[in-house]
Design a protein around this motif. Structure first.
Motif, PDB file in Angstrom:
ATOM      1  N   PRO A  37       0.902  -1.310  -0.004  1.00 20.94           N
ATOM      2  CA  PRO A  37       0.091  -0.150  -0.095  1.00 20.94           C
ATOM      3  C   PRO A  37       0.822   1.594   0.028  1.00 20.94           C
ATOM      4  O   PRO A  37       1.933   1.298   0.266  1.00 20.94           O
ATOM      5  CB  PRO A  37      -0.647  -0.099   1.304  1.00 20.94           C
ATOM      6  N   GLY A  38      -0.063   2.228  -0.447  1.00 17.56           N
ATOM      7  CA  GLY A  38       0.785   3.586  -0.088  1.00 17.56           C
ATOM      8  C   GLY A  38       0.206   3.875   1.335  1.00 17.56           C
ATOM      9  O   GLY A  38      -0.082   3.008   1.842  1.00 17.56           O
ATOM     10  N   ARG A  39       0.879   5.112   1.802  1.00 16.75           N
ATOM     11  CA  ARG A  39       0.647   5.468   3.202  1.00 16.75           C
ATOM     12  C   ARG A  39       0.264   7.004   3.352  1.00 16.75           C
ATOM     13  O   ARG A  39       0.476   7.801   2.406  1.00 16.75           O
ATOM     14  CB  ARG A  39       1.815   5.215   4.073  1.00 16.75           C
ATOM     15  N   VAL A  40      -0.396   7.265   4.250  1.00 19.43           N
ATOM     16  CA  VAL A  40      -0.697   8.769   4.705  1.00 19.43           C
ATOM     17  C   VAL A  40      -0.079   8.816   6.336  1.00 19.43           C
ATOM     18  O   VAL A  40      -0.245   7.749   7.004  1.00 19.43           O
ATOM     19  CB  VAL A  40      -2.067   9.203   4.755  1.00 19.43           C
ATOM     20  N   PRO A  60      -5.927   2.212   1.608  1.00 15.83           N
ATOM     21  CA  PRO A  60      -6.333   1.320   0.850  1.00 15.83           C
ATOM     22  C   PRO A  60      -5.937   1.278  -0.772  1.00 15.83           C
ATOM     23  O   PRO A  60      -5.844   0.041  -1.530  1.00 15.83           O
ATOM     24  CB  PRO A  60      -7.952   1.469   0.535  1.00 15.83           C
ATOM     25  N   HIS A  61      -5.018   2.323  -1.030  1.00 14.50           N
ATOM     26  CA  HIS A  61      -4.545   2.459  -2.400  1.00 14.50           C
ATOM     27  C   HIS A  61      -3.393   1.383  -2.524  1.00 14.50           C
ATOM     28  O   HIS A  61      -2.375   1.664  -1.365  1.00 14.50           O
ATOM     29  CB  HIS A  61      -4.179   3.687  -2.795  1.00 14.50           C
ATOM     30  N   THR A  62      -3.050   0.473  -3.398  1.00 12.08           N
ATOM     31  CA  THR A  62      -1.730  -0.265  -3.542  1.00 12.08           C
ATOM     32  C   THR A  62      -1.392  -0.122  -4.773  1.00 12.08           C
ATOM     33  O   THR A  62      -1.681   0.274  -5.917  1.00 12.08           O
ATOM     34  CB  THR A  62      -2.404  -1.658  -3.182  1.00 12.08           C
ATOM     35  N   CYS A  63      -0.031  -0.649  -4.814  1.00  3.56           N
ATOM     36  CA  CYS A  63       0.738  -1.067  -5.852  1.00  3.56           C
ATOM     37  C   CYS A  63       0.834  -2.510  -5.988  1.00  3.56           C
ATOM     38  O   CYS A  63       0.953  -3.344  -5.093  1.00  3.56           O
ATOM     39  CB  CYS A  63       2.185  -0.647  -6.023  1.00  3.56           C
ATOM     40  N   ARG A  64       0.208  -3.109  -7.105  1.00  6.61           N
ATOM     41  CA  ARG A  64       0.057  -4.465  -7.274  1.00  6.61           C
ATOM     42  C   ARG A  64       1.014  -4.990  -8.208  1.00  6.61           C
ATOM     43  O   ARG A  64       1.413  -4.436  -9.162  1.00  6.61           O
ATOM     44  CB  ARG A  64      -1.174  -4.963  -7.792  1.00  6.61           C
ATOM     45  N   VAL A  65       1.603  -6.204  -8.027  1.00  7.12           N
ATOM     46  CA  VAL A  65       2.766  -6.812  -8.989  1.00  7.12           C
ATOM     47  C   VAL A  65       2.321  -8.384  -9.131  1.00  7.12           C
ATOM     48  O   VAL A  65       2.241  -8.753  -8.364  1.00  7.12           O
ATOM     49  CB  VAL A  65       4.132  -6.652  -8.713  1.00  7.12           C
ATOM     50  N   ALA A 145       7.407   4.131  -2.650  1.00  4.30           N
ATOM     51  CA  ALA A 145       7.633   3.098  -1.367  1.00  4.30           C
ATOM     52  C   ALA A 145       6.929   1.902  -1.853  1.00  4.30           C
ATOM     53  O   ALA A 145       7.316   0.633  -1.633  1.00  4.30           O
ATOM     54  CB  ALA A 145       7.191   3.582  -0.048  1.00  4.30           C
ATOM     55  N   ALA A 146       5.495   2.258  -2.205  1.00  7.19           N
ATOM     56  CA  ALA A 146       4.475   0.828  -2.656  1.00  7.19           C
ATOM     57  C   ALA A 146       4.955   0.051  -3.670  1.00  7.19           C
ATOM     58  O   ALA A 146       5.040  -0.984  -3.752  1.00  7.19           O
ATOM     59  CB  ALA A 146       3.170   1.504  -3.029  1.00  7.19           C
ATOM     60  N   LEU A 147       5.787   0.975  -4.734  1.00  2.00           N
ATOM     61  CA  LEU A 147       6.483   0.082  -5.744  1.00  2.00           C
ATOM     62  C   LEU A 147       7.486  -0.570  -5.409  1.00  2.00           C
ATOM     63  O   LEU A 147       7.689  -1.925  -5.770  1.00  2.00           O
ATOM     64  CB  LEU A 147       6.847   1.166  -6.892  1.00  2.00           C
ATOM     65  N   GLU A 148       8.493  -0.110  -4.542  1.00  2.11           N
ATOM     66  CA  GLU A 148       9.463  -0.780  -4.070  1.00  2.11           C
ATOM     67  C   GLU A 148       9.210  -1.842  -3.217  1.00  2.11           C
ATOM     68  O   GLU A 148       9.783  -3.088  -3.403  1.00  2.11           O
ATOM     69  CB  GLU A 148      10.368   0.006  -3.376  1.00  2.11           C
ATOM     70  N   VAL A 149       8.302  -1.768  -2.323  1.00  2.00           N
ATOM     71  CA  VAL A 149       7.843  -2.919  -1.316  1.00  2.00           C
ATOM     72  C   VAL A 149       7.117  -3.961  -2.011  1.00  2.00           C
ATOM     73  O   VAL A 149       7.265  -5.268  -1.599  1.00  2.00           O
ATOM     74  CB  VAL A 149       7.057  -2.222  -0.192  1.00  2.00           C
ATOM     75  N   SER A 150       6.312  -3.726  -2.917  1.00  2.00           N
ATOM     76  CA  SER A 150       5.880  -4.753  -3.641  1.00  2.00           C
ATOM     77  C   SER A 150       6.655  -5.626  -4.514  1.00  2.00           C
ATOM     78  O   SER A 150       6.582  -6.880  -4.405  1.00  2.00           O
ATOM     79  CB  SER A 150       4.628  -4.221  -4.596  1.00  2.00           C
ATOM     80  N   THR A 151       7.779  -4.886  -5.017  1.00  2.00           N
ATOM     81  CA  THR A 151       8.716  -5.477  -5.462  1.00  2.00           C
ATOM     82  C   THR A 151       9.372  -6.629  -4.513  1.00  2.00           C
ATOM     83  O   THR A 151       9.702  -7.482  -4.934  1.00  2.00           O
ATOM     84  CB  THR A 151       9.756  -4.721  -6.392  1.00  2.00           C
ATOM     85  N   ALA A 152       9.684  -6.020  -3.486  1.00  2.00           N
ATOM     86  CA  ALA A 152      10.692  -6.708  -2.276  1.00  2.00           C
ATOM     87  C   ALA A 152       9.832  -7.987  -2.003  1.00  2.00           C
ATOM     88  O   ALA A 152      10.600  -8.904  -1.795  1.00  2.00           O
ATOM     89  CB  ALA A 152      11.173  -5.923  -1.241  1.00  2.00           C
ATOM     90  N   VAL A 153       8.751  -7.786  -1.694  1.00  2.00           N
ATOM     91  CA  VAL A 153       7.635  -8.964  -1.268  1.00  2.00           C
ATOM     92  C   VAL A 153       7.838  -9.850  -2.444  1.00  2.00           C
ATOM     93  O   VAL A 153       7.528 -11.315  -1.788  1.00  2.00           O
ATOM     94  CB  VAL A 153       6.515  -8.550  -0.538  1.00  2.00           C
TER      95      VAL A 153
END
Length: 399
Positions: A37-40, A60-65, A145-153
């Protein structure tokens, strides 16, 4: 109410869409689908690179890979949100400038994660990655960060690395700092990797100790609105690094490892020891902002959620006057919202545009939203996007 919607795209339909997109681009089935997800940030702005305290929540907004492992060392990257073809790189040729020399492109973020994993000694080779994000870009909501973390997981699972969420966050921060060249703190990556649904994340960025803090606003008749001004002033590009350098200069002047080590009760004495007049307000913001995080956690623990409103507004004044990273559009949101009955409001994120948050009574949410939209129209600004921030889940495998 104007909005971007709150769906994360990780339900059955979202997973199917990710799998379909992967098949269309790569002509094969993905090994799985992952999301981050993104964050606030509720409170604690620019404190993370000062070893301080923060309190973000996942959107609730996310980057999905959708992703598959490759054993030939080839890294193929495709974004459904960016124009262009598949970006193809070799994992063993990645360097901090990026194989193409273009550090500004979106592909530098996932490529940087692969580089950071390999630099840390993890045996990561190639992969096919297909991205789609609902996190607004340029809004201060951590789309990178959402792009990075989705890649990493995804790579963590595909290669069986056994990384913890904290490991993921640290490696993603290194990717952004050293590969992409953005001197960010670790809050964004920790929020994307570690937040849990229904909670805000109270985080000590020095040692990464954390606590999930219940944040059910609906049960108390409250809402937290995100107002994306849809503006990003170019001034912000280099000013973030200047603020960080100024904070580091303040710490050196005070003989402490980081400004987090300056006690709130000793602030006046500390300021008297800082000779540079440009550095003093930066020190004041960081020290008082850390105290605002502590005050917020005390109030939330006591069940006094409405009482955090003035703390949020005070945080905005500090970011505007001491850190000098607000802008006319953000000030307009905060001033209009508070004048229209909000409980409190402040800018959130790096500054010079992006988003503000507004804590508001459920009964007053529409009135406040309409007032902000009208104020933007009267000022000749593009209409902002307004949506609810409901604490969502951190990074995870979706299929």
């Amino acid at each position: 109410m104007s909005g971007t919607g709150g769906t994360s795209g990780t339900g059955v339909a979202g997973v199917a869409e990710a799998q379909d997109g992967f098949r269309e681009v790569y002509g094969a089935e993905p090994d799985g689908v992952w999301t981050a997800p993104g964050r606030v940030n509720l409170i604690g702005e620019h404190t993370d690179y000062n070893d301080g305290f923060v309190m973000p929540l996942a959107l609730p907004h996310t980057c999905r890979v959708a992703a598959s492992r490759r054993d030939d060392g080839v890294l193929r990257l495709y974004s459904a949100d960016a124009s262009g073809d598949v970006v193809q790189l070799r994992a063993d040729e990645l360097a901090p400038q990026g194989a193409t020399g273009d550090r500004g492109g979106w592909a530098a973020y996932p490529a940087g994660v692969v580089w950071a994993l390999r630099a840390a000694g993890h045996d990561v080779g190639g992969a096919d990655l297909h991205f789609h994000s609902t996190v607004p870009t340029g809004a201060g909501l951590s789309s990178s960060a959402a792009l990075e973390v989705s890649t990493a997981v995804a790579l963590n699972d595909l290669y069986g690395l056994g990384l913890s969420p904290e490991d993921v966050a640290r490696l993603c921060q290194r990717a952004e700092n050293d590969f992409v060249g953005v001197p960010c703190g670790i809050m964004d990556q920790m929020a994307s990797a570690c937040c849990t649904a229904g909670n805000a994340l109270y985080l000590d960025t020095r040692d990464l100790t954390q606590r999930q803090v219940p944040f059910d606003l609906a049960a108390q008749g409250l809402r937290l609105l995100v107002v994306d001004t849809r503006v990003k002033h170019e001034l912000g590009d280099g000013e973030y690094a200047k603020r960080r350098a100024g904070c580091e200069a303040g710490a050196r002047a005070l003989g402490v490892p980081a400004l987090r080590d300056v006690a709130y009760g000793e602030l006046d004495a500390a300021l008297a020891r800082v000779e540079d007049p440009a550095v003093r307000p930066l020190v004041r913001h960081i020290v008082t902002e850390n105290e605002r995080v502590q005050e917020t956690i005390r109030l939330l623990d006591a069940g006094e959620t409405r009482a955090i409103g003035p703390v949020l507004t005070a945080g905005h004044a500090s970011l505007r006057d001491d850190f000098e990273i607000s802008c006319a559009e953000l000030d307009l949101v905060v001033d209009t919202a508070n004048a229209s009955g909000a409980v409190g409001a402040r800018m959130t994120g790096g500054g010079f545009g992006g988003s503000a948050i507004v804590l508001v009574e459920e009964a007053a949410a529409e009135k406040v939203t309409e007032a902000v939209l009208a104020a933007f129209a009267a000022a000749g600004h593009r209409a902002p996007r307004v949506f609810d921030a409901v604490p969502g889940e951190g990074a995870r495998r979706a299929a």
